[in-house]
Design a protein around this motif. Structure first.
Motif, short mmCIF file in Angstrom:
data_model
loop_
_atom_site.label_atom_id
_atom_site.label_comp_id
_atom_site.label_asym_id
_atom_site.label_seq_id
_atom_site.Cartn_x
_atom_site.Cartn_y
_atom_site.Cartn_z
N TYR A 79 0.81 -1.12 0.06
CA TYR A 79 0.11 0.11 0.01
C TYR A 79 0.88 1.12 0.04
O TYR A 79 0.25 2.21 0.17
N THR A 80 2.04 1.10 -0.17
CA THR A 80 3.12 2.22 -0.16
C THR A 80 3.95 2.21 -1.41
O THR A 80 3.91 1.33 -2.24
N GLN A 81 4.73 3.36 -1.38
CA GLN A 81 5.59 3.50 -2.74
C GLN A 81 6.89 2.95 -2.46
O GLN A 81 7.73 2.89 -3.25
N TRP A 82 7.18 2.35 -1.27
CA TRP A 82 8.50 1.80 -0.88
C TRP A 82 8.37 0.26 -0.72
O TRP A 82 7.49 -0.25 0.07
N PRO A 83 9.42 -0.49 -1.06
CA PRO A 83 9.66 -1.68 -0.90
C PRO A 83 9.99 -2.05 0.62
O PRO A 83 10.85 -1.27 1.15
N PRO A 84 9.62 -3.09 1.20
CA PRO A 84 10.14 -3.59 2.41
C PRO A 84 11.76 -3.57 2.45
O PRO A 84 12.14 -4.25 1.48
N PRO A 85 12.48 -3.19 3.47
CA PRO A 85 13.78 -3.75 3.42
C PRO A 85 13.90 -5.12 3.93
O PRO A 85 13.34 -5.75 4.55
N ASP A 86 15.05 -5.57 2.98
CA ASP A 86 15.15 -7.08 2.94
C ASP A 86 16.37 -7.53 3.98
O ASP A 86 16.37 -8.78 3.93
N THR A 87 17.15 -6.41 4.59
CA THR A 87 17.99 -6.53 5.19
C THR A 87 17.77 -5.67 6.51
O THR A 87 17.32 -4.59 6.24
N LEU A 88 18.72 -6.05 7.42
CA LEU A 88 18.45 -5.01 8.79
C LEU A 88 19.41 -3.75 8.37
O LEU A 88 18.97 -2.75 8.74
N GLU A 89 20.57 -4.01 7.48
CA GLU A 89 21.30 -3.01 7.16
C GLU A 89 20.46 -1.95 6.27
O GLU A 89 20.65 -0.71 6.55
N LYS A 90 19.69 -2.42 5.06
CA LYS A 90 18.97 -1.68 4.56
C LYS A 90 17.85 -0.79 5.34
O LYS A 90 17.66 0.26 5.22
N ALA A 91 17.43 -1.39 6.53
CA ALA A 91 16.31 -0.68 7.34
C ALA A 91 17.33 0.39 8.07
O ALA A 91 16.54 1.49 8.30
N SER A 92 18.34 0.16 8.46
CA SER A 92 19.24 1.19 9.07
C SER A 92 19.55 2.27 8.23
O SER A 92 19.59 3.44 8.80
N ARG A 93 19.90 1.87 6.95
CA ARG A 93 20.07 3.07 6.25
C ARG A 93 18.95 3.92 5.72
O ARG A 93 18.91 5.22 5.78
N TYR A 94 17.68 3.47 5.72
CA TYR A 94 16.64 3.94 5.59
C TYR A 94 16.19 4.86 6.82
O TYR A 94 15.87 6.21 6.50
N CYS A 95 16.39 4.59 7.83
CA CYS A 95 16.18 5.34 9.15
C CYS A 95 17.27 6.21 9.41
O CYS A 95 16.84 7.34 9.96
N ALA A 96 18.50 6.05 9.11
CA ALA A 96 19.33 7.17 9.08
C ALA A 96 19.14 8.35 8.03
O ALA A 96 19.48 9.46 8.54
N PHE A 97 18.66 7.91 6.99
CA PHE A 97 18.44 8.81 5.98
C PHE A 97 17.06 9.47 6.43
O PHE A 97 17.13 10.83 6.37
N ALA A 98 15.95 8.87 7.09
CA ALA A 98 14.85 9.65 7.60
C ALA A 98 15.10 10.70 8.63
O ALA A 98 14.79 11.62 8.75
N ALA A 99 16.25 10.31 9.41
CA ALA A 99 16.54 11.09 10.52
C ALA A 99 17.25 12.37 9.87
O ALA A 99 17.13 13.41 10.40
N ASP A 100 18.27 12.19 8.90
CA ASP A 100 18.80 13.17 8.17
C ASP A 100 17.75 14.24 7.60
O ASP A 100 17.68 15.37 7.69
N LEU A 101 16.71 13.52 7.05
CA LEU A 101 15.62 14.51 6.47
C LEU A 101 14.74 15.45 7.58
O LEU A 101 14.87 16.42 7.10
N ILE A 102 14.80 14.83 8.60
CA ILE A 102 14.23 15.67 9.87
C ILE A 102 15.15 16.85 10.01
O ILE A 102 14.74 17.97 10.27
#
Length: 93
Positions: free
Chosen positions: A25-48
């Motif tokens: 239901y979103t435009q983003w695929p789920p992260p398939d590794t913990l590393e990808k989830a970590s990069r996404y969260c770091a990116f999100a924090a940087d945007l904030i």
């Protein structure tokens, strides 16, 4: 619930909870590794931190557990705002 800025500490929750069933239901695929989830969260924090977008984690007040995320993104081209969000499956219903 309360909302706080997404941070690198949310990576495990995002990795485990942002499943393909939710992501469809979103435009983003789920992260398939913990590393990808970590990069996404770091990116999100940087945007904030740069006031570009606001990706927030929804926290259950009584337990302190993350239950989902939401975000506000504003298009640089059009100025239109988009609000997105998802709730982990175990909290849906």
């Amino acid at each position: 619930l309360f909302l706080r800025g997404m941070c690198i500490n949310d990576a495990q929750f995002v990795f485990e909870s942002f499943t393909a069933d939710i992501a469809r239901y979103t435009q983003w695929p789920p992260p398939d590794t913990l590393e990808k989830a970590s990069r996404y969260c770091a990116f999100a924090a940087d945007l904030i931190n740069n006031s570009i977008a606001f990706n927030l984690t929804a926290i259950e007040k009584t337990s302190g557990r993350a239950v989902g995320t939401c975000g506000l993104h504003i298009s640089e081209e059009t100025g239109a705002a988009e609000f997105t969000g998802w709730i982990a499956k175990e909290f849906q219903g």
